[in-house]
Scaffold this motif. Structure first.
Motif, PDB file in Angstrom:
ATOM      1  N   PHE A 208      63.363 112.357  62.757  1.00  0.00           N
ATOM      2  CA  PHE A 208      63.434 113.277  61.617  1.00  0.00           C
ATOM      3  C   PHE A 208      63.922 114.659  62.065  1.00  0.00           C
ATOM      4  O   PHE A 208      64.719 115.313  61.375  1.00  0.00           O
ATOM      5  CB  PHE A 208      62.062 113.374  60.950  1.00  0.00           C
ATOM      6  CG  PHE A 208      62.031 114.325  59.782  1.00  0.00           C
ATOM      7  CD1 PHE A 208      62.645 114.008  58.593  1.00  0.00           C
ATOM      8  CD2 PHE A 208      61.391 115.564  59.907  1.00  0.00           C
ATOM      9  CE1 PHE A 208      62.619 114.889  57.515  1.00  0.00           C
ATOM     10  CE2 PHE A 208      61.351 116.450  58.839  1.00  0.00           C
ATOM     11  CZ  PHE A 208      61.979 116.114  57.640  1.00  0.00           C
ATOM     12  N   ALA A 209      63.436 115.126  63.226  1.00  0.00           N
ATOM     13  CA  ALA A 209      63.867 116.443  63.727  1.00  0.00           C
ATOM     14  C   ALA A 209      65.359 116.451  64.037  1.00  0.00           C
ATOM     15  O   ALA A 209      66.082 117.397  63.696  1.00  0.00           O
ATOM     16  CB  ALA A 209      63.046 116.807  64.965  1.00  0.00           C
ATOM     17  N   ALA A 210      65.860 115.382  64.683  1.00  0.00           N
ATOM     18  CA  ALA A 210      67.294 115.314  65.001  1.00  0.00           C
ATOM     19  C   ALA A 210      68.124 115.256  63.735  1.00  0.00           C
ATOM     20  O   ALA A 210      69.166 115.933  63.621  1.00  0.00           O
ATOM     21  CB  ALA A 210      67.560 114.083  65.873  1.00  0.00           C
ATOM     22  N   ASP A 211      67.680 114.488  62.767  1.00  0.00           N
ATOM     23  CA  ASP A 211      68.422 114.394  61.508  1.00  0.00           C
ATOM     24  C   ASP A 211      68.361 115.717  60.756  1.00  0.00           C
ATOM     25  O   ASP A 211      69.345 116.115  60.104  1.00  0.00           O
ATOM     26  CB  ASP A 211      67.829 113.260  60.662  1.00  0.00           C
ATOM     27  CG  ASP A 211      68.560 113.081  59.354  1.00  0.00           C
ATOM     28  OD1 ASP A 211      69.655 112.483  59.362  1.00  0.00           O
ATOM     29  OD2 ASP A 211      68.023 113.527  58.313  1.00  0.00           O
ATOM     30  N   PHE A 212      67.229 116.410  60.841  1.00  0.00           N
ATOM     31  CA  PHE A 212      67.076 117.684  60.128  1.00  0.00           C
ATOM     32  C   PHE A 212      68.035 118.743  60.683  1.00  0.00           C
ATOM     33  O   PHE A 212      68.589 119.555  59.944  1.00  0.00           O
ATOM     34  CB  PHE A 212      65.630 118.166  60.248  1.00  0.00           C
ATOM     35  CG  PHE A 212      65.279 119.280  59.320  1.00  0.00           C
ATOM     36  CD1 PHE A 212      64.969 119.025  57.986  1.00  0.00           C
ATOM     37  CD2 PHE A 212      65.264 120.605  59.768  1.00  0.00           C
ATOM     38  CE1 PHE A 212      64.646 120.059  57.122  1.00  0.00           C
ATOM     39  CE2 PHE A 212      64.946 121.631  58.911  1.00  0.00           C
ATOM     40  CZ  PHE A 212      64.639 121.361  57.581  1.00  0.00           C
ATOM     41  N   LEU A 213      68.225 118.716  62.003  1.00  0.00           N
ATOM     42  CA  LEU A 213      69.141 119.683  62.601  1.00  0.00           C
ATOM     43  C   LEU A 213      70.585 119.409  62.196  1.00  0.00           C
ATOM     44  O   LEU A 213      71.388 120.344  62.037  1.00  0.00           O
ATOM     45  CB  LEU A 213      69.004 119.653  64.131  1.00  0.00           C
ATOM     46  CG  LEU A 213      67.677 120.185  64.693  1.00  0.00           C
ATOM     47  CD1 LEU A 213      67.633 120.016  66.204  1.00  0.00           C
ATOM     48  CD2 LEU A 213      67.468 121.654  64.307  1.00  0.00           C
ATOM     49  N   MET A 214      70.941 118.126  62.044  1.00  0.00           N
ATOM     50  CA  MET A 214      72.303 117.786  61.614  1.00  0.00           C
ATOM     51  C   MET A 214      72.491 117.963  60.115  1.00  0.00           C
ATOM     52  O   MET A 214      73.624 117.957  59.622  1.00  0.00           O
ATOM     53  CB  MET A 214      72.626 116.337  61.989  1.00  0.00           C
ATOM     54  CG  MET A 214      72.823 116.122  63.482  1.00  0.00           C
ATOM     55  SD  MET A 214      73.385 114.447  63.881  1.00  0.00           S
ATOM     56  CE  MET A 214      71.916 113.510  63.461  1.00  0.00           C
ATOM     57  N   GLY A 215      71.400 118.138  59.392  1.00  0.00           N
ATOM     58  CA  GLY A 215      71.458 118.230  57.940  1.00  0.00           C
ATOM     59  C   GLY A 215      70.490 117.209  57.358  1.00  0.00           C
ATOM     60  O   GLY A 215      70.733 116.004  57.530  1.00  0.00           O
ATOM     61  N   PRO A 216      69.378 117.624  56.762  1.00  0.00           N
ATOM     62  CA  PRO A 216      68.341 116.674  56.308  1.00  0.00           C
ATOM     63  C   PRO A 216      68.905 115.633  55.352  1.00  0.00           C
ATOM     64  O   PRO A 216      69.683 115.957  54.454  1.00  0.00           O
ATOM     65  CB  PRO A 216      67.317 117.585  55.628  1.00  0.00           C
ATOM     66  CG  PRO A 216      68.054 118.840  55.285  1.00  0.00           C
ATOM     67  CD  PRO A 216      69.083 119.011  56.337  1.00  0.00           C
ATOM     68  N   SER A 217      68.479 114.373  55.596  1.00  0.00           N
ATOM     69  CA  SER A 217      68.936 113.267  54.747  1.00  0.00           C
ATOM     70  C   SER A 217      67.735 112.632  54.057  1.00  0.00           C
ATOM     71  O   SER A 217      66.588 112.705  54.537  1.00  0.00           O
ATOM     72  CB  SER A 217      69.671 112.214  55.582  1.00  0.00           C
ATOM     73  OG  SER A 217      68.774 111.598  56.501  1.00  0.00           O
ATOM     74  N   VAL A 218      68.000 111.984  52.925  1.00  0.00           N
ATOM     75  CA  VAL A 218      66.947 111.324  52.150  1.00  0.00           C
ATOM     76  C   VAL A 218      66.355 110.165  52.948  1.00  0.00           C
ATOM     77  O   VAL A 218      65.151 109.929  52.932  1.00  0.00           O
ATOM     78  CB  VAL A 218      67.503 110.834  50.800  1.00  0.00           C
ATOM     79  CG1 VAL A 218      66.445 110.023  50.040  1.00  0.00           C
ATOM     80  CG2 VAL A 218      67.977 112.008  49.963  1.00  0.00           C
TER      81      VAL A 218
END
Length: 394
Positions: free
Chosen positions: A79-89
């Motif tokens: 979740f942290a890695a995805d949040f840095l790239m742009g949060p996804s559903v």
């Protein structure tokens, strides 16, 4: 050492959930269900780069029940890695499931750590946004949103965990009730076996004991004339017929469908005179005191059987005479006195008759006593049973 907490069925279900997470995440990526990263100068990250956090998040879903804490750690990293790239559903939904699974399937203290962590993150985000935007109103609103989004799956996991605990307690309670019911059933079966054995002894053993005694006397006495032999044979025949009738009556009672609460008894205490006259080889002096009255079925049958067994013992072990007294008062008292012969009552039969009379009396809440009694004319064996009854039971 790695410990896997889930069973095979749960593992297969979680593997299916992980597959659905991967496929659903790819679909959500293609429809644009994700935001911009925190570094706009780098532009949007390519979709293939987002597959890494998605696969890691899906793997955490596979571990949700087998290794819930490991699942939470991997899910948080994804979740942290995805949040840095742009949060996804997709990763947001997966992270919500990580929080729920760690609470529902992990150690009990996990819920307190997660709630404390969620509140800390929410306050941090609210303060940061409030300072950055110079608006504490927006900071407070963001803090509430973060708290709601992070604590909702934790509270849901707590509720589900409590429900599972109550369900396990209910199942254990049901198992205990089943064990108690089985013990009660076994106790009822044993009690019924004891009752049937007692009834069979009282109904048949007396008659066949008399037959054996008369047959032994007939064999040992070779000097008897033909008329006496015929009389003894007729007596044996009558005793065998009565024993057979008793046995048939018991079999019919056992075969009868249903159980009547007030089923009629086959013998009553008011038949005592006929019973005393039917005992072969015994002269009975029967006395009835008090006012004879109708008795409850259980007391009536127990009184008849006790008198029958007492007279049979007097015939087998006594000198051929007996005194019987039936007293009707607040309780029915049956007393049988007979001189002791050469054999002590119960010595050659294991005392089954005495045990049966004692059990019958105790079941009715009465008292029973049997033993030698000093007497001016010699030693006398006395059997005394007191059978209480309530007149409302009649």
């Amino acid at each position: 050492m790695i410990t896997w907490a889930a069973d095979r069925r749960s593992t297969r279900i979680d593997a299916l959930y992980a597959t659905i997470a991967v496929l659903g995440g790819v679909v959500l990526y293609f429809v644009g269900a994700y935001g911009s990263g925190f570094f706009p100068e780098d532009g949007d990250q390519p979709l293939w780069l987002r597959i890494g956090p998605l696969l890691l998040g899906a793997f955490s879903v596979f571990l949700r029940r087998g290794m819930p804490l490991t699942s939470l750690i991997l899910g948080t990293a994804a979740f942290a890695a995805d949040f840095l790239m742009g949060p996804s559903v997709a990763l947001f939904v997966i992270f919500q499931d990580n929080l729920y699974s760690a609470t529902a399937y992990g150690p009990r203290r996990t819920q307190w750590w997660l709630n404390g962590f969620a509140v800390t993150i929410a306050l941090g985000c609210g303060i940061w946004l409030g300072v950055a935007s110079d608006s504490f109103r927006w900071g407070f609103l963001v803090a509430l949103i973060v708290i709601g989004l992070s604590t909702t799956p934790v509270l849901t996991g707590v509720i589900v965990r409590l429900y599972r605990q109550r369900l396990a307690e209910a199942k254990e309670h049901a198992r205990q009730l089943a064990r108690l019911a089985e013990l009660d059933r076994r106790g009822a079966v044993n009690a019924e076996r004891t009752r049937m054995a007692r009834e069979l002894h009282d109904a048949v053993a007396n008659q066949f004991g008399a037959i054996a005694m008369q047959t032994a006397a007939l064999i040992s006495r070779g000097d008897l004339d033909e008329a006496t032999r015929q009389t003894v044979l007729h007596t044996i025949r009558d005793s065998s017929l009565r024993g057979l009738a008793e046995l048939r009556g018991m079999i019919e009672l056992l075969r009868a469908p249903g159980e009547g609460a007030d089923a009629p008894v086959s013998h009553r205490l008011d038949e005592a005179e006929a019973l005393a006259a039917s005992v072969p080889g015994l002269k009975v002096d029967l006395k009835v005191t008090g006012t004879p009255e109708e008795l409850p079925a259980a007391v009536d049958l127990a009184g008849y059987r006790i008198l029958q067994e007492s007279l049979a013992n007097a015939a087998k072990y006594g000198t051929g005479v007996a005194e019987a007294v039936i007293d009707y008062a607040e309780a029915v008292t049956i007393t049988v006195d007979s001189p002791i012969g050469t054999v002590t009552p119960g010595a050659d039969s294991g005392g089954a008759g005495l045990v049966g009379m004692s059990e019958r009396t105790q079941l009715l809440g009465g008292t029973f006593a049997a033993g030698p009694l000093g007497h001016p004319q010699g030693t006398v064996w006395r059997m005394r049973a007191v059978l209480p009854f309530s007149r409302e039971e009649k």
